[in-house]
Write a protein that holds these residues in place. Structure first.
Motif, PDB file in Angstrom:
ATOM      1  N   ARG A 126      10.448  -2.127   7.291  1.00 58.33           N
ATOM      2  CA  ARG A 126       9.795  -1.346   8.343  1.00 58.33           C
ATOM      3  C   ARG A 126       9.011  -0.155   7.786  1.00 58.33           C
ATOM      4  NH1 ARG A 126      11.809  -2.508  13.403  1.00 58.33           N
ATOM      5  NH2 ARG A 126       9.901  -1.419  14.020  1.00 58.33           N
ATOM      6  N   LEU A 127       8.914  -0.062   6.460  1.00 55.32           N
ATOM      7  CA  LEU A 127       8.228   1.059   5.825  1.00 55.32           C
ATOM      8  C   LEU A 127       6.915   0.605   5.198  1.00 55.32           C
ATOM      9  CD1 LEU A 127      11.256   2.694   3.945  1.00 55.32           C
ATOM     10  CD2 LEU A 127      10.340   3.332   6.192  1.00 55.32           C
ATOM     11  N   SER A 128       5.940   1.492   5.148  1.00 56.54           N
ATOM     12  CA  SER A 128       4.696   1.208   4.438  1.00 56.54           C
ATOM     13  C   SER A 128       4.959   1.255   2.927  1.00 56.54           C
ATOM     14  CB  SER A 128       3.636   2.237   4.798  1.00 56.54           C
ATOM     15  OG  SER A 128       3.965   3.508   4.227  1.00 56.54           O
ATOM     16  N   GLY A 129       3.981   0.787   2.165  1.00 58.38           N
ATOM     17  CA  GLY A 129       4.135   0.831   0.715  1.00 58.38           C
ATOM     18  C   GLY A 129       4.317   2.250   0.197  1.00 58.38           C
ATOM     19  N   GLY A 130       3.553   3.185   0.745  1.00 62.17           N
ATOM     20  CA  GLY A 130       3.693   4.568   0.321  1.00 62.17           C
ATOM     21  C   GLY A 130       5.057   5.139   0.663  1.00 62.17           C
ATOM     22  N   GLN A 131       5.578   4.779   1.847  1.00 60.70           N
ATOM     23  CA  GLN A 131       6.912   5.234   2.234  1.00 60.70           C
ATOM     24  C   GLN A 131       7.990   4.625   1.343  1.00 60.70           C
ATOM     25  OE1 GLN A 131       6.705   4.039   6.333  1.00 60.70           O
ATOM     26  NE2 GLN A 131       5.996   6.056   7.033  1.00 60.70           N
ATOM     27  N   LYS A 132       7.849   3.349   1.010  1.00 61.23           N
ATOM     28  CA  LYS A 132       8.810   2.721   0.085  1.00 61.23           C
ATOM     29  C   LYS A 132       8.823   3.437  -1.252  1.00 61.23           C
ATOM     30  CE  LYS A 132       8.203  -1.939   2.018  1.00 61.23           C
ATOM     31  NZ  LYS A 132       7.646  -3.286   1.753  1.00 61.23           N
ATOM     32  N   GLN A 133       7.634   3.781  -1.753  1.00 57.35           N
ATOM     33  CA  GLN A 133       7.577   4.429  -3.057  1.00 57.35           C
ATOM     34  C   GLN A 133       8.169   5.828  -2.989  1.00 57.35           C
ATOM     35  OE1 GLN A 133       7.974   3.753  -5.979  1.00 57.35           O
ATOM     36  NE2 GLN A 133       5.970   3.036  -6.695  1.00 57.35           N
ATOM     37  N   ARG A 134       8.014   6.505  -1.867  1.00 61.24           N
ATOM     38  CA  ARG A 134       8.631   7.824  -1.718  1.00 61.24           C
ATOM     39  C   ARG A 134      10.151   7.720  -1.640  1.00 61.24           C
ATOM     40  NH1 ARG A 134       6.105  10.848   3.062  1.00 61.24           N
ATOM     41  NH2 ARG A 134       5.151   8.881   3.732  1.00 61.24           N
ATOM     42  N   VAL A 135      10.657   6.660  -1.012  1.00 56.09           N
ATOM     43  CA  VAL A 135      12.109   6.414  -1.036  1.00 56.09           C
ATOM     44  C   VAL A 135      12.566   6.171  -2.479  1.00 56.09           C
ATOM     45  CG1 VAL A 135      13.973   4.869  -0.326  1.00 56.09           C
ATOM     46  CG2 VAL A 135      12.197   5.525   1.321  1.00 56.09           C
ATOM     47  N   ALA A 136      11.771   5.405  -3.230  1.00 59.52           N
ATOM     48  CA  ALA A 136      12.119   5.124  -4.625  1.00 59.52           C
ATOM     49  C   ALA A 136      12.138   6.395  -5.459  1.00 59.52           C
ATOM     50  CB  ALA A 136      11.131   4.116  -5.212  1.00 59.52           C
ATOM     51  N   ILE A 137      11.241   7.329  -5.175  1.00 59.37           N
ATOM     52  CA  ILE A 137      11.254   8.613  -5.880  1.00 59.37           C
ATOM     53  C   ILE A 137      12.522   9.387  -5.533  1.00 59.37           C
ATOM     54  CG2 ILE A 137      10.113  10.865  -6.055  1.00 59.37           C
ATOM     55  CD1 ILE A 137       7.437   9.325  -5.532  1.00 59.37           C
ATOM     56  N   ALA A 138      12.876   9.415  -4.250  1.00 56.82           N
ATOM     57  CA  ALA A 138      14.113  10.088  -3.837  1.00 56.82           C
ATOM     58  C   ALA A 138      15.324   9.458  -4.511  1.00 56.82           C
ATOM     59  CB  ALA A 138      14.251  10.031  -2.311  1.00 56.82           C
TER      60      ALA A 138
ATOM     61  N   THR B 161       1.461   4.121  -8.310  1.00 55.44           N
ATOM     62  CA  THR B 161       0.526   3.917  -7.204  1.00 55.44           C
ATOM     63  C   THR B 161      -0.252   2.614  -7.305  1.00 55.44           C
ATOM     64  OG1 THR B 161      -1.224   5.150  -8.344  1.00 55.44           O
ATOM     65  CG2 THR B 161       0.220   6.396  -6.871  1.00 55.44           C
ATOM     66  N   SER B 162      -0.051   1.855  -8.374  1.00 52.04           N
ATOM     67  CA  SER B 162      -0.915   0.691  -8.595  1.00 52.04           C
ATOM     68  C   SER B 162      -0.657  -0.442  -7.615  1.00 52.04           C
ATOM     69  CB  SER B 162      -0.758   0.178 -10.034  1.00 52.04           C
ATOM     70  OG  SER B 162       0.556  -0.262 -10.265  1.00 52.04           O
ATOM     71  N   ALA B 163       0.510  -0.464  -6.963  1.00 53.99           N
ATOM     72  CA  ALA B 163       0.798  -1.514  -5.990  1.00 53.99           C
ATOM     73  C   ALA B 163       0.490  -1.073  -4.557  1.00 53.99           C
ATOM     74  CB  ALA B 163       2.265  -1.930  -6.089  1.00 53.99           C
ATOM     75  N   LEU B 164      -0.133   0.102  -4.402  1.00 54.46           N
ATOM     76  CA  LEU B 164      -0.367   0.660  -3.077  1.00 54.46           C
ATOM     77  C   LEU B 164      -1.811   0.458  -2.635  1.00 54.46           C
ATOM     78  CD1 LEU B 164       1.477   4.094  -3.396  1.00 54.46           C
ATOM     79  CD2 LEU B 164       2.393   1.933  -2.528  1.00 54.46           C
ATOM     80  N   ASP B 165      -1.997   0.356  -1.304  1.00 54.01           N
ATOM     81  CA  ASP B 165      -3.342   0.402  -0.758  1.00 54.01           C
ATOM     82  C   ASP B 165      -3.928   1.783  -1.027  1.00 54.01           C
ATOM     83  OD1 ASP B 165      -3.121  -2.164   0.227  1.00 54.01           O
ATOM     84  OD2 ASP B 165      -2.307  -1.493   2.154  1.00 54.01           O
ATOM     85  N   PRO B 166      -5.230   1.880  -1.239  1.00 51.62           N
ATOM     86  CA  PRO B 166      -5.842   3.162  -1.620  1.00 51.62           C
ATOM     87  C   PRO B 166      -5.509   4.317  -0.687  1.00 51.62           C
ATOM     88  CG  PRO B 166      -7.417   1.388  -1.913  1.00 51.62           C
ATOM     89  CD  PRO B 166      -6.220   0.775  -1.260  1.00 51.62           C
ATOM     90  N   GLU B 167      -5.413   4.052   0.610  1.00 50.73           N
ATOM     91  CA  GLU B 167      -5.179   5.154   1.553  1.00 50.73           C
ATOM     92  C   GLU B 167      -3.738   5.690   1.475  1.00 50.73           C
ATOM     93  OE1 GLU B 167      -4.819   1.323   4.067  1.00 50.73           O
ATOM     94  OE2 GLU B 167      -6.044   2.071   2.408  1.00 50.73           O
TER      95      GLU B 167
END
Length: 271
Positions: free
Chosen positions: A160-172, A188-194
């Protein structure tokens, strides 16, 4: 929240040292007699073409890869070997596990557990390692999710999370064990540019608000320039050029560095 604060100053010994490190896969040499060091609290950007050995460095530090030759030293202790019964021997799993505790790593593809909520993903490691009780780990996880701007997503599953949100969870999650050193591999290489900016903003805040040592592998040259105290440019497992970001990105000395950066600019990336 207790994020690690590193000692600083010219008298401090390196927190990381690579001494003549080799990594080979059969006939292929990935790291070629690599020697460099990192100061406590330093922010290092590793750049260069794909296949130049950058990610391998992070994987060796995280003990996901072993070296073929040379030594890796972390906080004055050899990572890949240990002294036992009067002689030096290859590192045991117990030794590697102890050394691994100094590191947190954020991977390119998130690697979150899909059956766990964001909160559970972040809280898991401190409980499994015995660092915190379940209640303490939950409290820390909530604090870290708030730090990366996802307090309202604590009970959401990765699907239910966007790619950017998943990566922020991974950072946490990487911060949950209070690492001394944070390793960031093409985050950031697996993320959409926005979605890239929201992740880079979190890393910028960590850089500014903590004294953690940070190693960043990236193709985002503009961010590397803003993030790093020092930039290392790699080619075929060797350091071709190193220096402060202004020097590497504005006045590189080596022709190979110049050629690489010209191609980056031609591809439309900001420096």
């Amino acid at each position: 929240m207790g994020l690690h604060v590193a000692p600083t100053g010219p008298e401090c010994p390196p927190i990381i040292e690579f001494r003549n490190v080799e990594k080979r896969y059969g006939p292929i040499t990935v790291l070629d007699q690599l020697t460099f060091s990192v100061k406590p609290g330093e922010h290092l950007a590793l750049i260069g073409p794909s296949g130049s050995g950058k990610t391998t460095i992070l994987r060796i530090l995280m003990t996901l890869e072993s070296v073929t030759g040379g030594e890796v030293i972390v906080n004055g202790v050899t990572l890949n070997r240990e002294h036992k019964n009067g002689s030096d021997v290859p590192a045991s799993e117990a030794h590697l596990r102890k050394m691994r505790a100094d590191f947190g790593m954020v991977f390119q593809h998130f690697n979150l557990f899909p059956h766990m909520t964001a909160l559970q993903n972040v809280a898991l490691a401190p409980v499994l390692t015995g660092l915190l009780s379940k209640a303490e780990a939950k409290e820390r996880a909530l604090q870290l999710l708030e730090k990366v701007g996802l307090a309202d997503k604590a009970e959401q599953y990765p699907s239910r999370l966007s790619g950017g949100q998943k990566q922020r969870v991974a950072i946490a999650r990487a911060l949950a064990l209070q690492p001394k050193i944070l390793l960031l591999d093409e985050i950031t290489s697996a993320l959409d540019p926005e979605l890239v900016e929201e992740v880079l903003n979190v890393i910028s805040n960590l850089r500014d608000e903590t004294d953690m040592t940070m190693l960043l592998v990236t193709h985002e040259m503009g961010f590397a320039k803003d993030f790093a105290d020092r930039v290392l440019f790699f080619e075929r497992g060797k350091i071709v050029e190193e220096g402060p970001p202004t020097e590497i990105f504005q006045s590189p000395h080596h022709e190979r560095t110049k050629s690489f950066l010209r191609k980056v600019i031609a591809a439309g990336h900001r420096i």
